[in-house]
Design a protein around this motif. Structure first.
Motif, short mmCIF file in Angstrom:
data_model
loop_
_atom_site.label_atom_id
_atom_site.label_comp_id
_atom_site.label_asym_id
_atom_site.label_seq_id
_atom_site.Cartn_x
_atom_site.Cartn_y
_atom_site.Cartn_z
N GLN A 1 0.83 -1.20 0.00
CA GLN A 1 0.00 0.00 0.00
C GLN A 1 0.87 1.26 0.00
O GLN A 1 0.58 2.22 -0.70
N GLU B 1 2.14 2.42 -3.33
CA GLU B 1 1.13 2.96 -4.24
C GLU B 1 0.66 4.36 -3.85
O GLU B 1 -0.19 4.94 -4.52
N THR B 2 1.23 4.94 -2.81
CA THR B 2 0.76 6.23 -2.33
C THR B 2 1.42 7.40 -3.06
O THR B 2 2.51 7.29 -3.61
#
Length: 71
Positions: free
Chosen positions: A25, A28-29
Motif C-alpha cells: 500500500q 502505491e501512495t
C-alpha cells in the motif's frame, strides 16, 4: 487531519501512515511518489523506506518507515 494518538498521519490530505498500512500500500501512495528518498534492506528481516522533505505540522521532516521484509 492528523490523529497522532491513533497513529494516523496525513500528508497532502492523504492517509499516509496508519497502523494497518502494508508495504504494498505504501508503494502505491502519492507520498511514495513525491517524497521517496531511499530504501535499505539490512539483512535482518526488515526493510526501511526513507522519505525526505515530508510536510508535517508546517515544517518539513525526514521520515523513515520500517516493515518486516517479505519472505
Amino acid at each position: 487531519m492528523n490523529d497522532w494518538e491513533s497513529g494516523i498521519i496525513q500528508v497532502d490530505n492523504e492517509h499516509a501512515f496508519y497502523s494497518s498500512l502494508t508495504e504494498d500500500q505504501l508503494l502505491e501512495t502519492a507520498l511514495y511518489t513525491k517524497y521517496f528518498h531511499s530504501v535499505r534492506k539490512l539483512g535482518n528481516g526488515y526493510i526501511w523506506y526513507h522519505f525526505d522533505q515530508v510536510p508535517l505540522l508546517h515544517r518539513h521532516f525526514f521520515v523513515s518507515v520500517c516493515f518486516k521484509d517479505k519472505p
